[in-house]
Each structure stands twice: as structure tokens, then as C-alpha cells.
Design an enzyme around this catalytic site. Structure first.
Site, PDB file in Angstrom:
ATOM      1  N   ASN A  47      19.905  10.160  18.924  1.00 55.51           N
ATOM      2  CA  ASN A  47      19.787  10.598  17.539  1.00 55.51           C
ATOM      3  C   ASN A  47      18.343  10.900  17.130  1.00 55.51           C
ATOM      4  O   ASN A  47      17.398  10.659  17.883  1.00 55.51           O
ATOM      5  CB  ASN A  47      20.374   9.503  16.641  1.00 55.51           C
ATOM      6  N   HIS A  79       1.465  -3.600  26.769  1.00 57.70           N
ATOM      7  CA  HIS A  79       0.211  -4.267  27.127  1.00 57.70           C
ATOM      8  C   HIS A  79       0.482  -5.708  27.527  1.00 57.70           C
ATOM      9  O   HIS A  79       1.376  -6.365  26.994  1.00 57.70           O
ATOM     10  CB  HIS A  79      -0.737  -4.320  25.913  1.00 57.70           C
ATOM     11  N   ALA A 107      21.067   1.802  14.272  1.00 54.87           N
ATOM     12  CA  ALA A 107      19.846   2.358  13.708  1.00 54.87           C
ATOM     13  C   ALA A 107      18.699   1.356  13.716  1.00 54.87           C
ATOM     14  O   ALA A 107      18.879   0.178  13.421  1.00 54.87           O
ATOM     15  CB  ALA A 107      20.103   2.826  12.275  1.00 54.87           C
ATOM     16  N   ALA A 125      22.142  -2.790  13.873  1.00 53.26           N
ATOM     17  CA  ALA A 125      20.989  -2.122  13.279  1.00 53.26           C
ATOM     18  C   ALA A 125      19.865  -3.127  13.044  1.00 53.26           C
ATOM     19  O   ALA A 125      20.095  -4.247  12.594  1.00 53.26           O
ATOM     20  CB  ALA A 125      21.390  -1.470  11.959  1.00 53.26           C
TER      21      ALA A 125
END
Length: 150
Positions: A47, A79, A107, A125
Site C-alpha cells: 500500500n 545501527h 496500517a 495497526a
């Protein structure tokens, strides 16, 4: 099969070779790092606003029928955190991310290096996934934990 996909960044267009299966769609607003280390199966939908951040020595593998909500981030390189150097000079830590078949990534969720998401799982989400997800489980929260099953 290798298809060429166009990825748009800040004021530029770059072409990237990503292994991508039939009927898969990747929106032009997706940001990709190390595209040669990304494999996309069949019927995958990535998406708007997603980030696929493979590392120089790590892969992102999306098996068939994976569905991304908007703004999902998969980050397979990061890192190190050692105190002997400033963070920006620490050696990178890379580890593969594998997203199994028929997974839905909600999402704004984030999946970090070294995680395998099992077949049929659902990531809620906003979840931050730091460890493997069992097949057909539903996980959510920060860090993500099991909240149900399919």
C-alpha cells in the site's frame, strides 16, 4: 520472475529490479532500500507510504497473498548500539524478515530485523513486531504480543 518497478523518491525516479510474482501491486509511494534483496510473491499488495528496508546482507521475503495497510515499515537493517562508538559509527546489524503466506499487516505497523511472521497471521495497526509471530495468530501492541487467533 524479475520485473522492473518504478519507485519515486524525493524529486527523482529510480528503477529497481525486485523479484515480484504475478498480480502483485506495489504503489509508487513505496520507499525501497537494497531492492536486489527483496522478493515479492504472487498476489501481494504493498500500500501507499510503505517502507521496505532490506540491508546489504539481509533480505525481505514476502510470500504469496500478503496484504499491507498504508505506511507499514519492514526494517531488516539497523545501527548497532555499542557504547565504544557514536551510534552513527556502530556496525550495522542485518537480519532477514520473512512474511508468510496470507498475512495482513495493519496500517502503520513496524516489523524489525530477524522476524518471521507465520502463515495466516494478522499484525494489528500500529504494532511493533520484534520477535517471530506464530501462524494464524493475531498480534498487536508495542512490543507486539499475541491478542488472538484466526
Amino acid at each position: 520472475m524479475i520485473h522492473s518497478i518504478a519507485f519515486y523518491g524525493i524529486a527523482c525516479l529510480r528503477r529497481a529490479s525486485v523479484r515480484k510474482g504475478k498480480e502483485s501491486r506495489v504503489y509508487s509511494s513505496v520507499i525501497v532500500k537494497e531492492p536486489q534483496n527483496i522478493e515479492i510473491g504472487k498476489n501481494v499488495f504493498v500500500n501507499h507510504g510503505c517502507l521496505l528496508w532490506a540491508g546489504p546482507t539481509s533480505k525481505i521475503v514476502l510470500e504469496d497473498d500478503v496484504l499491507f495497510g498504508p505506511n507499514v515499515s519492514l526494517i531488516a537493517s539497523n545501527h548497532g548500539l555499542g557504547r565504544e562508538h557514536p551510534i552513527r559509527l556502530n556496525p550495522w546489524k542485518d537480519a532477514d524478515i520473512v512474511i508468510g503466506k496470507d498475512v495482513w499487516l495493519g496500517a502503520h505497523c513496524v516489523v524489525l530485523a530477524g522476524v518471521k511472521v507465520g502463515e495466516g497471521a494478522v499484525i494489528a495497526a500500529g504494532a511493533v513486531v520484534t520477535k517471530d509471530v506464530e501462524p494464524y495468530s493475531i498480534v498487536g501492541g508495542v512490543p507486539a504480543a499475541r491478542i488472538g487467533s484466526r
